[in-house]
Design an enzyme around this catalytic site. Structure first.
Site, PDB file in Angstrom:
ATOM      1  N   ASN A   1       0.831  -1.200   0.000  1.00  0.00           N
ATOM      2  CA  ASN A   1       0.000   0.000   0.000  1.00  0.00           C
ATOM      3  C   ASN A   1       0.872   1.260   0.000  1.00  0.00           C
ATOM      4  O   ASN A   1       2.100   1.178  -0.007  1.00  0.00           O
ATOM      5  CB  ASN A   1      -0.959  -0.027   1.184  1.00  0.00           C
ATOM      6  CG  ASN A   1      -2.322   0.553   0.860  1.00  0.00           C
ATOM      7  OD1 ASN A   1      -2.408   1.607   0.242  1.00  0.00           O
ATOM      8  ND2 ASN A   1      -3.374  -0.140   1.268  1.00  0.00           N
TER       9      ASN A   1
ATOM     10  N   HIS B   1      22.174   3.138  13.201  1.00  0.00           N
ATOM     11  CA  HIS B   1      23.358   3.964  13.461  1.00  0.00           C
ATOM     12  C   HIS B   1      23.877   3.696  14.869  1.00  0.00           C
ATOM     13  O   HIS B   1      23.100   3.392  15.780  1.00  0.00           O
ATOM     14  CB  HIS B   1      23.019   5.441  13.293  1.00  0.00           C
ATOM     15  CG  HIS B   1      22.526   5.785  11.930  1.00  0.00           C
ATOM     16  ND1 HIS B   1      23.365   6.048  10.871  1.00  0.00           N
ATOM     17  CD2 HIS B   1      21.258   5.873  11.441  1.00  0.00           C
ATOM     18  CE1 HIS B   1      22.651   6.288   9.793  1.00  0.00           C
ATOM     19  NE2 HIS B   1      21.374   6.189  10.111  1.00  0.00           N
TER      20      HIS B   1
ATOM     21  N   ASP C   1      19.940  -0.636   2.148  1.00  0.00           N
ATOM     22  CA  ASP C   1      21.391  -0.602   1.966  1.00  0.00           C
ATOM     23  C   ASP C   1      21.943  -2.008   1.744  1.00  0.00           C
ATOM     24  O   ASP C   1      22.987  -2.175   1.116  1.00  0.00           O
ATOM     25  CB  ASP C   1      22.063   0.057   3.168  1.00  0.00           C
ATOM     26  CG  ASP C   1      21.699   1.529   3.266  1.00  0.00           C
ATOM     27  OD1 ASP C   1      22.327   2.346   2.580  1.00  0.00           O
ATOM     28  OD2 ASP C   1      20.763   1.856   4.019  1.00  0.00           O
TER      29      ASP C   1
END
Length: 204
Positions: free
Chosen positions: A88, A118, A96
């Site tokens: 949707n 991170h 990545d």
């Protein structure tokens, strides 16, 4: 950057170790940004063009794919989708590394599948330092609206992820799971063939 240096970065990425934006810059040609923009601006009745763009964007894509625009992807080329997929609006792939989606998967609006996170310490986030781990969504999974699936997660066959969940750990097959963090609340059984959802009366 030499081929040896590129191979070293690829190896660190594959191991889930931290790498930086500059180190990964050699992967830029694999981004399908322009094709994604074009797909998101294609007329809804031009199904042939949409199909050709999906084939150009994704690493692989099965038959009878429905992906409602807009969608977003960091690369696109690291996404692999099976047959009979429905995605949707506002589906986001942070790809990545690989995102692999099986057959018969349904994804509700505004879901994010992110292979990348991170480091906690700010000094390790210099030059957009990050780590990446693949995501696997097995056949027949349904993911509810506004869910977020985090790096390294596998969602097992037939499972249902409730709306608004943050999926930080893998979910076993044939499970109903929801929450922040997402947890398994029960198994899917044959009783679910006769009810709309848990605790409701049969639909007969």
């Amino acid at each position: 950057m030499t081929h040896a240096q590129e191979d070293d970065v690829r190896a660190r990425i594959a191991e889930g170790l931290v790498y930086t934006e500059s180190e990964a810059a050699f992967q830029a040609p694999r981004r399908r940004t322009r094709q994604i923009f074009e797909y998101n601006h294609t007329p809804p009745d031009d199904t042939e063009k949409r199909r050709s763009l999906l084939l150009a964007i994704f690493g692989s894509v099965g038959e009878r794919t429905v992906l409602l625009p807009p969608f977003h992807a960091g690369f696109g080329s690291n996404v692999h989708i099976g047959d009979d997929f429905f995605g949707n609006v506002n589906l986001t792939f942070v790809d990545d590394v690989d995102i692999r989606i099986g057959d018969g998967v349904m994804i509700a609006p505004s879901v994010t599948l992110t292979t990348t996170g991170h480091p906690v310490h700010p000094s390790r986030r210099a030059d957009f330092g990050r780590f990446s781990e693949p995501i696997v969504i097995e056949d027949k999974v349904w993911i509810g609206s506004n869910a977020v699936v985090l790096p390294g997660v596998r969602i097992g066959y037939g499972s249902v992820i409730g709306a608004g969940s943050v999926v930080s750990r893998s979910i076993p097959p044939m499970s109903v799971a929801f929450g922040t963090p997402c947890r398994v609340v029960r198994s899917i059984t044959d009783e679910d063939l006769h009810t709309r959802s848990a605790g409701q009366e049969p639909l007969s």
